[in-house]
Scaffold this active site. Sequence first.
Site, short mmCIF file in Angstrom:
data_model
loop_
_atom_site.label_atom_id
_atom_site.label_comp_id
_atom_site.label_asym_id
_atom_site.label_seq_id
_atom_site.Cartn_x
_atom_site.Cartn_y
_atom_site.Cartn_z
N GLU A 113 2.11 9.22 11.21
CA GLU A 113 1.30 8.61 10.15
C GLU A 113 0.80 7.23 10.60
OE1 GLU A 113 3.64 8.11 6.64
OE2 GLU A 113 1.93 7.67 5.35
N ASP A 168 -2.41 0.76 0.89
CA ASP A 168 -1.60 0.44 -0.29
C ASP A 168 -0.98 -0.96 -0.37
OD1 ASP A 168 -2.21 3.08 -0.34
OD2 ASP A 168 -0.17 3.80 -0.51
#
Length: 450
Positions: A412, A175
């Site tokens: 993550e 992102d």
Amino acid sequence: MSAELWNSAARVLETNWQGDHMVPSRRLYPHQWSWDAAFIAVGLAYVNPTRAWRDLRSLFEAQWPDGRVPHIVFDPATAEADYFPGPAFWSVPAYASRPRHGSTGIVQPPLHAVAAYEVYRRAAAHGAACVQQAYGELEWLYPRLVAQQTYLTTRRDLGGNGLASIVHPWESGLDNSPAWDAAMANVPADMSLLTTFRRRDLDVSDASHRPTDRDYARYVGLVLSYRAEDYSDTGLLQRHAFAVECPSYNSILGAAELSLAQIAAVLGLTAEADAHRDRAQRITQAIVKRLWNPETGTFHARDVRTGTLSPAHCVSGLMPLMLPGLPAEQVAGILAEARSERFGLPDETGLPVPSYDRTAPDFDTQRYWRGPVWINVNWLLRRGLLVHGRRDEAEDLRAAMVRLVHRNGHFEYFHPKNGEGLGAPTFSWTAALALDLLADRSVPAYAKAG
Ligand code: 9WN
């Protein structure tokens, strides 16, 4: 160590299963994400192949009539307020048999053919019934996977160069990567948009680990721009502020053609298998032609609107290594970049490679795709090393990933200097890929098939 890691990974996948799909993380990402489903299927194949197929099926049941596979499939049981931007914000119309507001209108990297072939390959270990199930699932998925490729290589070839363009940073899966900084500088950042919504991600994670408000203003502005014409791709380049050819996205697009060739062969579609291999080769050539910079000796993202290559050295530039047809000069360039102090394969740092150039002045140890270590891109890089016969380095990278996750948990992402876990703590793809890293040291089959 391996039994403990195996069991903890299997537990994460048990916890994050939501009836007919896997959530990436219960608190931060309470829906189904597209490329997550591919990584997750690779690991689920060991512990619950039925769920691996179910997850892929749930995703492809939400495929749009034009072939696009949405980046999020929304769970109707999850409240609008539990994720931003939620279903009402995307405001996707009803399509096929799907109700309105069922998904987003953007895509993510098309890794699903690679995943589907891996799940099929592992079925043999679970017995004849499982092989039969896998064959049936491949039959169901194959035309849908082909439609996904067709969408990306036609409607999304915005530059007309044989590559797919991403029209939102979220489509890359990377992102807030510095790879988009130059292109994003041309996207208006309307900060007043921030008064009209609330960032749910900041309720459940540390703001210093996430994209900034300025990033979010641009992300939201780009969704509004695409949404304004119901996510139509017609004339998009002329009316949309962001269109980029990403080396990672397009490498996955090429690898998908190679896996489709293998799936077609399993299904007895020999002529189609050849066509997929040809397409993979054309995509590989287009990546070299468009995204290789001979001066830096690596791959960079190209802004289709301005025609310029990003100067940033990002992990996405290493991803073309997963393509077996990559010429020797580019293979050597990627290996040099991966070994250099910018990325430092594990013999330098003991850690997998970071998401961004360690030597860059804006290298950020905390913030998402601007420095931290992510397991999924390292898993892809390891495949690339195996594809090109770099077995020792592939093994070192595998060991570094296993060590990192075992010591720190199924996070993550991870701090690129001390390995501390960051972001969501029980993250599905980290767990799924840990299972694969423990179980499989083989060379990807398509490398041998040529
Ligand atoms: C936006 C789900 C997704 C991953 C992406 C990762 C992150 C979402 C977000 O989480 O993106 O799609 O809200 O930040 O960057 O790769 O698929 O795990």
